[in-house]
Design a protein around this motif. Structure first.
Motif, short mmCIF file in Angstrom:
data_model
loop_
_atom_site.label_atom_id
_atom_site.label_comp_id
_atom_site.label_asym_id
_atom_site.label_seq_id
_atom_site.Cartn_x
_atom_site.Cartn_y
_atom_site.Cartn_z
N UNK A 56 63.09 -125.43 -14.05
CA UNK A 56 63.14 -123.98 -13.96
C UNK A 56 62.52 -123.29 -15.17
N UNK A 57 61.76 -122.28 -14.93
CA UNK A 57 61.24 -121.46 -16.02
C UNK A 57 61.38 -120.00 -15.65
N UNK A 58 61.57 -119.19 -16.66
CA UNK A 58 61.76 -117.78 -16.40
C UNK A 58 60.51 -117.01 -16.84
N UNK A 108 62.57 -116.33 -11.69
CA UNK A 108 62.52 -117.78 -11.83
C UNK A 108 61.25 -118.32 -11.19
N UNK A 109 60.58 -119.19 -11.89
CA UNK A 109 59.48 -119.93 -11.27
C UNK A 109 59.87 -121.40 -11.42
N UNK A 110 60.20 -122.03 -10.31
CA UNK A 110 60.71 -123.40 -10.39
C UNK A 110 59.72 -124.37 -9.78
N UNK A 157 67.63 -137.75 -17.48
CA UNK A 157 67.63 -136.52 -18.28
C UNK A 157 66.50 -135.58 -17.89
N UNK A 158 65.71 -136.01 -16.88
CA UNK A 158 64.53 -135.22 -16.51
C UNK A 158 64.80 -133.76 -16.23
N UNK A 159 65.92 -133.46 -15.62
CA UNK A 159 66.21 -132.07 -15.29
C UNK A 159 66.82 -131.30 -16.44
#
Ligand SMILES: C[S@@+](CC[C@H](N)C(=O)[O-])C[C@H]1O[C@@H](n2cnc3c(N)ncnc32)[C@H](O)[C@@H]1O
Length: 419
Positions: free
Chosen positions: A257-259, A270-272, A360-362
């Motif tokens: 997720x990125x904002x 959100x741009x996921x 841990x990727x997420x």
């Protein structure tokens, strides 16, 4: 001007102006597709790459910026494939064919008519109604047939979905589930206006039925309403809860997720990126790091939890960006956090690097190379040992690889440093 007015197309009418965050979003999609095609065509023996690209909220195709015309998502996607065809063949003796099908759709028939008009005047006109399929309709209704077409045509189901909705209800979670459960190699980029949803719930907790799929319950609404005055904390906590539900319910294993901030709407969006493979997520992160762009990662960059994370209470994390100083902080934090994570996840004192990356990727904004750097440092300090896949201890000075195995050192120094 409202967001919707900025996305109106009609043949003969002036083009909508392009907003800064739309430009950024398109840049990220284009750059990601460059990295994507370079990665999936890395095998020199590959002769044909089949892919379907779906743009379910495609709009009319062009924007105005001052005197210039700018491409919207359908042209950006077509151009990315054209560029890839040239780039990946530049150094090949045996040519690689990229066979791409495009499904462009939008619920607004005026938008689709405008797009058809622009495409028919473009260099892509011959592909129209052949490899470029235009459809008017709601994404949710069109999706099952699109998936069936992909499965019929492509064994591997390699596909890339751009789901650039206005708000948050037009890509129901069951659409994501359909994509990720029926296809082998799908990826998706989803926009989701988390803040619009939160603003709605700030004053009105009614009409929850359609929102339960995002984890919105009566309890969520009352917690959010009590936290909402603490803008930073309330929002970060609520945003993460929604993201965790999206991730869990979508069926995509990896959710990045990125904002991004919309000045027009004064909101974070959100741009996921959703994928089934850790490597795809790593590539998406490389775009964010490379661009040091206007996107933000929620919370700190090292290890964090989606959903409610108690550490937020103390840190009230600001949004993480992708600058050099952020990288230094992130590496320092990872050095502290990784050893425990590695040890806790070991079975019979070993853990494959690949498995660690999946686990841990997420939960991190770190690219694989950054994680490898930290693991190598821990190995040189004797806190972990590293074995090659084929067996044999790896020298601490040698770069870590995905295929390596982490081993608990016989003399455990690990917790002495960090306790
Ligand atoms: C944000 S705009 C898309 C912009 C476009 N992706 C671009 O980059 O140029 C959202 C589009 O979704 C369309 N839309 C709204 N609801 C929809 C639905 N349920 N299914 C498909 N399209 C929809 C709108 O008509 C609008 O053109």
């Amino acid at each position: 001007m409202s967001k919707k007015q900025n996305f109106k197309w009609k043949i003969g009418a002036p083009l909508p102006g392009i907003e800064a965050h739309t430009e950024r979003k398109l840049e990220v999609i284009e750059q990601y597709l460059d990295v994507y095609f370079d990665t999936v065509t890395a095998n020199r023996r590959m002769e044909t790459l089949r892919i379907t690209i779906v743009d379910g909220f495609c709009g009319g195709g062009l924007y105005q910026k001052g005197r210039e015309t700018r491409y919207g998502s359908p042209f950006a996607l077509l151009n990315a494939v054209e560029k890839a065809k040239i780039r990946v063949n530049a150094e090949r003796r045996k040519p690689l064919e990229i066979v791409a099908h495009f499904y462009f759709s939008d619920a607004n028939s005026l938008h689709m008519a405008a797009l058809r008009d622009e495409l028919s005047k473009s260099k892509f006109s011959e592909q129209l109604d052949e490899s470029i399929i235009l459809q008017t309709g709601e994404f949710e209704n069109l999706l099952p047939k699109v998936i069936a077409d992909i499965k019929r045509r492509q064994r591997q189901g390699r596909s890339f979905f751009v789901l650039d909705q206005w708000g948050y209800v037009d890509v129901p979670v069951n659409c994501l589930q359909q994509i990720f459960s029926s296809l082998d190699k799908p990826e998706a980029i989803l926009t989701f206006s988390i803040d619009a949803l939160l603003n709605y719930l700030r004053t009105d907790g009614s009409g929850l039925e359609g929102l339960r799929q995002f984890g919105i319950s009566e309890e969520f609404v009352s917690t959010w309403q009590s936290l909402k005055d603490d803008e930073q904390f309330g929002r970060a906590t609520a945003q993460r809860t929604i993201m965790e539900n999206l991730r869990r319910n979508s069926g995509a294993h990896f959710f990045t997720p990125f904002m991004m901030y919309s000045k027009t709407d004064k909101r974070w969006m959100l741009l996921a990126h959703l994928s089934k493979h850790q490597a795809a997520r790593d590539k998406m992160l490389s775009v964010h790091w490379d661009k040091q762009n206007h996107f933000r990662h929620i919370g700190k960059g090292s290890l964090f939890e989606l959903g409610f994370d108690h550490r937020l209470i103390e840190s009230k994390d600001s949004l993480f960006s992708f600058r050099e100083d952020d990288e230094i902080t992130l590496l320092g934090e990872l050095e502290n956090e990784l050893p425990t994570r590695v040890m806790d996840n070991m079975t019979e004192d070993i853990l494959a690097v690949e498995q660690l990356l999946s686990q841990i990727g997420n939960l991190t904004a770190a690219q694989n190379d950054m994680i490898f750097k930290v693991l190598q440092k821990l190995a040189s300090e004797g806190e972990i040992e590293v074995e090659k896949k084929a067996g044999g201890r790896k020298k601490a000075s040698t770069k870590i690889e995905v295929s390596d195995i982490l081993v608990r050192p016989s003399q455990r120094m690990l917790f002495t440093n960090f306790s």
